[in-house]
Design a protein around this motif. Structure first.
Motif, mmCIF file in Angstrom:
data_model
loop_
_atom_site.group_PDB
_atom_site.id
_atom_site.type_symbol
_atom_site.label_atom_id
_atom_site.label_comp_id
_atom_site.label_asym_id
_atom_site.label_seq_id
_atom_site.Cartn_x
_atom_site.Cartn_y
_atom_site.Cartn_z
ATOM 1 N N SER B 58 43.033 52.981 45.335
ATOM 2 C CA SER B 58 43.661 53.626 44.175
ATOM 3 C C SER B 58 44.983 52.959 43.828
ATOM 4 O O SER B 58 45.398 52.943 42.675
ATOM 5 N N ILE B 60 45.580 49.749 44.121
ATOM 6 C CA ILE B 60 45.216 48.550 43.360
ATOM 7 C C ILE B 60 44.985 48.937 41.913
ATOM 8 O O ILE B 60 45.488 48.309 40.986
ATOM 9 N N ARG B 61 44.207 50.033 41.730
ATOM 10 C CA ARG B 61 43.859 50.425 40.372
ATOM 11 C C ARG B 61 45.100 50.862 39.606
ATOM 12 O O ARG B 61 45.298 50.488 38.460
ATOM 13 N N GLU B 64 47.411 47.488 39.109
ATOM 14 C CA GLU B 64 46.827 46.492 38.210
ATOM 15 C C GLU B 64 46.545 47.100 36.843
ATOM 16 O O GLU B 64 46.782 46.480 35.809
ATOM 17 N N GLY B 65 46.048 48.360 36.847
ATOM 18 C CA GLY B 65 45.777 49.039 35.587
ATOM 19 C C GLY B 65 47.053 49.216 34.776
ATOM 20 O O GLY B 65 47.078 48.995 33.569
ATOM 21 N N LEU B 68 48.009 45.850 33.241
ATOM 22 C CA LEU B 68 47.149 45.405 32.145
ATOM 23 C C LEU B 68 47.344 46.280 30.911
ATOM 24 O O LEU B 68 47.016 45.885 29.796
ATOM 25 N N ILE B 70 50.163 47.097 29.735
ATOM 26 C CA ILE B 70 51.332 46.615 28.999
ATOM 27 C C ILE B 70 50.862 45.565 27.991
ATOM 28 O O ILE B 70 50.206 44.603 28.380
ATOM 29 N N PRO B 71 51.150 45.745 26.689
ATOM 30 C CA PRO B 71 50.680 44.763 25.700
ATOM 31 C C PRO B 71 51.227 43.374 26.029
ATOM 32 O O PRO B 71 52.422 43.240 26.308
ATOM 33 N N GLY B 72 50.357 42.386 26.012
ATOM 34 C CA GLY B 72 50.782 41.013 26.254
ATOM 35 C C GLY B 72 50.398 40.498 27.620
ATOM 36 O O GLY B 72 50.280 39.288 27.817
ATOM 37 N N VAL B 73 50.174 41.392 28.576
ATOM 38 C CA VAL B 73 49.840 40.940 29.930
ATOM 39 C C VAL B 73 48.429 40.365 29.945
ATOM 40 O O VAL B 73 47.493 40.976 29.437
ATOM 41 N N ARG B 74 48.278 39.147 30.474
ATOM 42 C CA ARG B 74 46.966 38.489 30.513
ATOM 43 C C ARG B 74 46.225 38.834 31.794
ATOM 44 O O ARG B 74 45.035 39.055 31.788
ATOM 45 N N ARG B 77 47.140 40.606 39.469
ATOM 46 C CA ARG B 77 46.345 40.611 40.696
ATOM 47 C C ARG B 77 47.250 40.991 41.853
ATOM 48 O O ARG B 77 48.291 40.363 42.078
ATOM 49 N N LEU B 78 46.848 42.047 42.564
ATOM 50 C CA LEU B 78 47.631 42.495 43.716
ATOM 51 C C LEU B 78 46.927 42.067 44.992
ATOM 52 O O LEU B 78 45.743 42.330 45.182
ATOM 53 N N ASN B 79 47.648 41.372 45.851
ATOM 54 C CA ASN B 79 47.117 41.024 47.166
ATOM 55 C C ASN B 79 47.546 42.137 48.125
ATOM 56 O O ASN B 79 48.722 42.261 48.462
ATOM 57 N N THR B 90 51.680 36.058 28.040
ATOM 58 C CA THR B 90 52.026 35.048 27.058
ATOM 59 C C THR B 90 53.531 35.062 26.878
ATOM 60 O O THR B 90 54.117 36.115 26.676
#
Lengths: 53, 761
Positions: B58, B60-61, B64-65, B68, B70-74, B77-79, B90
């Motif tokens: 959870s 991670i979700r 990462e969620g 993602l 946030i506008p603009g985020v490409r 990745r969480l290790n 960008t």
């Protein structure tokens, strides 16, 4: 016994293939986050919003 | 702590790991990560953050969620293993601050990484070892295909078939062994050049000599080739090496994480009044800096403007906040609680109190480096013994028979120079330290794995060894023996509690937070106004209310007899209510102290807090030896006295004031709530509200030490039996392979016995 002339190279080649596959996975960073991989399998793909850009 | 207390009106926001496995992070600090953003030539920005507290799927979700979204985020990745979050976007589409804020808002602490630092994260050595291990595993499995027929069918097999099997073994084994043996060859070469020898010298010698001898045997159609032995030897040794490396890498990563966290930033106000984020390192004496409420003081400074309260618990061990006004000096590391302030820098970061502590830590760690690991002691005995045995074997077989003949003894076996070399190599390969190489790391991996499941992080293998030798435990009070935060001790009716908590939600004061913790979630009061060092006023249900010191909230109330921390709450015309707070002991403090005593350990209490508070805690836990109002240097001095008296001390502490003592002690432990510096120097970090893991860790360390000793004794016994057999020339490749695999299996199984150990509860 002539058959071992084929079987031995075939067996060694199979072993070498396995080794090559492991070395490739190591190079592809597949062992960098073992804990994360174990947890990620629980996530549904659609849980994460698609990237916006 | 409750995240809702910090962000009025954001109660629905769940903080931190949903599984409850880790503590919710401190509130978002005003660190600006823009200095750490890396832009590539395709216009893509990358930021790496160190995220603390992520433990489960959870997390991670959520993280990462959140990125993602946030506008603009490409990509994000969480290790999970290393806690590194990598975000790309960008260039110019968003400010990097938004990313750090999003992580903080999700309830995790985030620190930006220096890109140069993160480059060093890639564990090259570990990868090389893993590659060598894979090659050795492949070779030892495939060589068996040729060895087993030779072992089982040597009588029925013609000489040419056997030689063909040997040639196939050579094709697989020689390149593999030359590749997989490189970690040993490199290290052996390096120490030989300095005129010394380590374990890798006999290993390299055995591998190279055995390969050469086996090739010679194969070429001349001989009976015995040891290709299988060489491969198995390297495989087993590399397992031990890899396990050992993983344990050390864990400790190194913890130290690097700390370095990254020390790259703090500050807001400098230039002469034209413009505020700009700069690295704390760039601050000079005389600079003016702005300090928001909730921020840590970056360098020792004097207050230029404003009044506020500081949480100095991490610096001094004092539980209650200290009120500071214009002209007072605040030390780096203290947390500003109430009001934004303007400060003037007194001393740059290198000479701040924190840096002085860091130097104390360094000195302590140098002392610890003198510790010799048990495995190294074994190697020091092993290397000369093996070399002289092999040399003696060669000399006796080569020149012994001749010598006996000249003395008149006849009928001696003559095997020539070739046989002498064969037997000497057999000694080298059979004594090769497979079991010795696995004896210690196998136990340490099982022990640390067992403790990890029970909430104890062991930072290095030798930490376990030192922990097992401990005979004295010195405990810090605030945050170690106690939970380190006040708890409401007065019973209040629900309405009063809810009302007082509404007001308390608008403050960062530790007593306010304790009040909110007791009340649970709810609404904050309207129109709050906080007077630093006094209290807070506001409106609840349109009725004015006051919460704070007696003089502030209820000036007419009588002074109370006990000197416990207190808050007074006045609401409308109702009589003011007094609330008292205690710094609660950890629930099992008493039983842990008793359990430590039963294990023959002396327990002492060493605190920076007031004598009365320390005495009370000592009485409650039954500790007789205690010292109060100790400064960091006093703590170190006390540990030195104990060391001089021949005692091996386990120091347990959480504050910045304990860090130097932690480093100076023989072994050290920190709770998971400790400051970063303390966690970084401590050998073990335990999580949860209980102290019990400490006893568990000592028990496991002692059991592990027993297993290690057994394993080393077994390895020695094995060599005592094997060496005469090899020296007399009775070793065949089959015996060598069985002995090697068998001894390694025995030490590994013995290590696994730790897993079955019953935990102390």
């Amino acid at each position: 016994m002539d058959i071992i002339a084929f079987l031995i190279p075939a067996a060694v080649a199979l072993g070498a293939t396995g080794l090559a596959a492991f070395l490739w996975s190591l190079r592809a960073n597949q062992y960098d986050d073992l804990q994360g991989a174990a947890h990620r399998i629980l996530l549904n793909d659609d849980d994460l919003p698609p990237p916006t850009a | 702590m409750d995240a809702t207390a910090l962000k009025p009106g954001a109660e629905t926001l769940a903080g931190g790991c949903p599984s409850g496995l880790s503590v919710v992070a401190e509130p978002a600090s005003s660190v600006d990560p823009s200095a750490f953003v890396h832009t590539d030539d395709r216009g893509v920005d990358t930021l790496e953050l160190l995220v603390q507290g992520a433990r489960c799927a959870s997390c991670i979700r959520k993280i990462e969620g959140g990125m993602l979204a946030i506008p603009g985020v490409r990509d994000a990745r969480l290790n999970l293993s290393t806690g590194r979050l990598r975000v790309t976007w960008t260039s110019g589409s968003l400010h990097s601050r938004a990313i750090a804020d999003a992580v903080s808002n999700a309830g995790y602490a985030a620190t930006a990484f220096d890109p140069a630092e993160s480059q060093k994260q890639i564990d090259g050595e570990g990868r090389r070892l893993l590659r060598a291990l894979a090659v050795a595993a492949f070779a030892s499995m495939n060589v068996m295909m040729f060895s087993v027929p030779v072992w089982t069918g040597d009588q029925d097999m013609g000489g040419s078939t056997r030689t063909m099997m040997h040639w196939w073994s050579a094709i697989v084994a020689v390149p593999s062994a030359l590749y997989a043996g490189q970690p040993f060859f490199r290290s052996a070469f390096a120490v030989l050049r300095r005129g010394r020898a380590n374990m890798d010298v006999p290993i390299s010698l055995a591998v190279l000599l055995t390969l050469a001898m086996s090739l010679f045997e194969t070429a001349t159609g001989g009976h015995h080739a040891y290709f299988d032995g060489v491969c198995m030897l390297l495989f087993l040794l590399l397992i031990g090496r890899y396990l050992d490396h993983q344990l050390r890498e864990k400790a190194r990563t913890a130290a690097r994480d700390l370095l990254a966290m020390q790259t703090t930033t500050a807001v400098r106000i230039s002469e034209d009044g413009v505020a700009r984020a700069v690295a704390a390192k760039a601050l000079r004496a005389g600079d003016a800096i702005a300090l928001a409420a909730g921020d840590r003081v970056p360098v020792d400074s004097v207050i230029l403007d404003g009044v506020s309260e500081f949480d100095c618990a991490m610096l001094t061990g004092e539980t209650l906040p200290v009120s500071m006004r214009v002209g007072d000096t605040v030390h780096a590391g203290a947390i500003n609680l109430t009001r934004p302030l303007t400060l003037r820098v007194v001393s740059p970061v290198e000479s701040s109190l924190v840096a002085q502590l860091a130097r104390l830590i360094e000195i302590g760690e140098q002392g610890r480096a003198r510790f010799v690991r048990i495995a190294d002691k074994a190697v020091a005995l092993y290397v000369p013994a093996v070399h002289s045995l092999a040399a003696a074997t060669f000399l006796s077989w080569a020149f012994g028979p001749q010598l006996l003949r000249t003395l008149g003894v006849t009928g001696t076996a003559e095997i020539g120079l070739h046989g002498a070399v064969m037997n000497a190599v057999a000694v080298l390969i059979i004594t090769c330290p497979c079991a010795l190489g696995l004896a210690v790391p196998a136990v340490q991996v099982v022990a640390t794995g067992r403790l990890f499941k029970r909430g104890v992080l062991v930072k290095s293998g030798d930490a376990l060894e030192r922990l097992a030798q401990v005979d004295t435990v010195v405990l810090d009070k605030t945050g170690t023996l106690t939970l380190g935060k006040p708890r409401l001790a007065t019973n209040l009716d629900r309405d009063t509690l809810t009302a007082a908590a509404a007001l308390a939600r608008c403050s960062r004061h530790p007593l306010s937070r304790a009040l909110v913790d007791a009340a649970g979630s709810g609404k904050p009061a309207l129109m709050p106004h906080e007077v630093p060092g006094e209290g807070i006023t506001g409106e609840i249900d349109a009725i004015p209310a006051r919460l704070g010191r007696r003089a502030f909230a209820a000036p007419d109330a009588p002074e109370s007899a006990d000197n416990a921390a207190e808050l007074w709450f006045a609401w409308g015309h109702a009589a003011p209510v007094r609330m008292s707070f205690v710094d609660e002991l950890r629930p099992d403090a008493r039983s842990v102290v008793d359990a430590l005593r039963r294990r023959g350990l002396t327990v002492e209490l060493l605190s920076g807090d007031r004598a009365s508070a320390v005495e009370e805690a000592a009485l409650e836990t039954g500790v007789t030896a205690w010292k109060a109002q100790t400064r960091p240097a006093d703590k170190v001095a006390h540990l030195e006295t104990l060391r001089a008296a021949g005692r091996k001390v386990l120091m347990v502490g959480d504050g910045l004031n304990d860090a130097a003592a932690l480093a100076a002690a023989h072994a050290s432990a920190s709770p998971g709530t400790a400051v970063d510096a303390s966690q970084a120097v401590a050998d073990i970090v335990f999580t949860g509200a209980r102290l019990a893991p400490l006893v568990d860790a000592i028990d496991t360390a002692r059991a592990a030490q027993k297993r290690v000793t057994e394993n080393l004794a077994f390895s020695a016994l094995y060599n005592i039996i094997a060496v005469p057999i090899a020296a007399l020339g009775y070793v065949t490749p089959l015996i060598a392979a069985l002995a090697m695999a068998g001894s390694s299996l025995v030490v590994t199984l013995n290590a696994l016995r730790l897993q079955a150990m019953r935990p102390w509860t």
